[in-house]
Design an enzyme around this catalytic site. Sequence first.
Site, PDB file in Angstrom:
ATOM      1  N   CYS A  81       0.845  -1.211   0.000  1.00 41.73           N
ATOM      2  CA  CYS A  81       0.000   0.000   0.000  1.00 41.73           C
ATOM      3  C   CYS A  81       0.879   1.259   0.000  1.00 41.73           C
ATOM      4  CB  CYS A  81      -0.983  -0.038   1.166  1.00 41.73           C
ATOM      5  SG  CYS A  81      -2.325   1.162   0.985  1.00 41.73           S
ATOM      6  N   HIS A 194      -3.799  -4.930  -0.228  1.00 41.85           N
ATOM      7  CA  HIS A 194      -3.339  -5.407   1.077  1.00 41.85           C
ATOM      8  C   HIS A 194      -3.357  -6.932   1.127  1.00 41.85           C
ATOM      9  CE1 HIS A 194      -3.255  -1.585   3.326  1.00 41.85           C
ATOM     10  NE2 HIS A 194      -4.160  -1.211   2.449  1.00 41.85           N
ATOM     11  N   GLU A 196      -2.351  -8.731   3.466  1.00 38.75           N
ATOM     12  CA  GLU A 196      -2.722  -9.128   4.834  1.00 38.75           C
ATOM     13  C   GLU A 196      -4.213  -9.000   5.089  1.00 38.75           C
ATOM     14  OE1 GLU A 196      -1.603  -6.261   3.953  1.00 38.75           O
ATOM     15  OE2 GLU A 196      -2.218  -4.649   5.316  1.00 38.75           O
TER      16      GLU A 196
END
Lengths: 212, 246
Positions: A81, A194, A196
């Site tokens: 990001c 992202h 994650e």
Amino acid sequence: MKVAVIDYGMGNLFSVRRALDVAGAAEIDVTADPARLALADRVVLPGVGAFADGMAGLTAGGFVPAIRASVAEGRPLLGICLGMQMLMDASEEFGLTPGLGLIPGPVRAIVCGRADGGRRKLPAIGWFPLAPAGANGWDGSVLADLAPQTPVYFLHSFHAEPQDGAHLLAAYDHDGLRVTAAVRRGVVTGTQFHPEKSGPAGLAILRRFLLG
Amino acid sequence: MPARLIARLDIKGPNLIKGVQMEGLRVMGDPCDFARRYYEAGVDELLYIDIVASLYGRSKLTEVVRRTAQDVFVPMTVGGGIRTLDDVTDLLRAGADKVAINTAAVKTPELITQVARRFGSQCMVLSIEAKAMGPGKWEVYTETGREHSGLDVVDWVRRGVDLGAGEVLVTSIDREGGRKGYDTGLIAAISAAVDVPVIASGGYGRTGDLAAALGAGADAVAVADALHYGRKTMADLRAELAGGAA
């Protein structure tokens, strides 16, 4: 596999750390000490927030030369990001701010106006399907385990515009515009999305980064 | 933008609760268990709202977020009782990706700009609780639907986005928990007023309601008790979202 996660005061380190853990990292060193990058096998540069604040944080923490040195030594680096945007030369967010300059090209606002005169909704928020950008697809990259068009989670208004098309790894379509999803140059990879927060697909990307 | 399916979990202290029109609460259990189940079933995003925090100060919200982030790898938006940049920092550090702010944004609109400048507009969700005041007219409520503000919803959403909000969560007080469908007039009025994504919340009852909300201009739909009580599965809702619904 030991991975260093750069802590410079921006972003959700907890989620990144936890996802790396589940993805199979043997040791995760969330660190504010630039000297520790040299002790790791992999480096992750996370980040959420404004570009200028992010670069100010990296500079104040002494990370700018350490990141460049780490890349020069061939240690794989993953920017996520804002961390991905800072890999670029500069950003136009709130005025022009220089970046790490690891990948040539600027970070610019995603264009709001559409070709048909309508307006594109921004920020781009949600699960957009990833498309390989280059002629060779994404073989050999952190995306190698994903089928084309796998959706991943984006949350942004600015995106990187690599000068050299060869550095564009993946893109997605936002209301008729090709938006940069991932960049790659040598050992340096960046994902605008992202991993994650992208469910099992995201964890597969992190696993590939740790193994590959 | 691809439409998002959001599971909304209203919490009180450590518990997932379900209210009917924001009054009369029922304890459902540990929110983290529900969150994990929704993650495994493929939900796009989670929305946690601490419904008592704005009344009594923030309680166990950060802890719930941290526990959820242990094994849930989709985005989390978190709201309830957020008043300061430090509150936002705590929640983001615990694993939240966005914060939803209602009461404090109405009281001190500068907070919207501060959050957007520090963490980015994409992190700042303007939460609006709307009550119908007549045809095509809605008023902004705060304190989990208890206090009226005198603000017109459409005026306020324009102002909030000008101040830096990157997304709008609109909850219809009239429809919340009623299973009568989303307030499509409200969604249409807000979507027409701003260019940022809009999350519709409050009122999901049956197949067709998601399509109606999206048709009115919503970019994302939040579903609460239909999931919590198991009246619908994630697969049902996903099929509906993809246009498979009648």
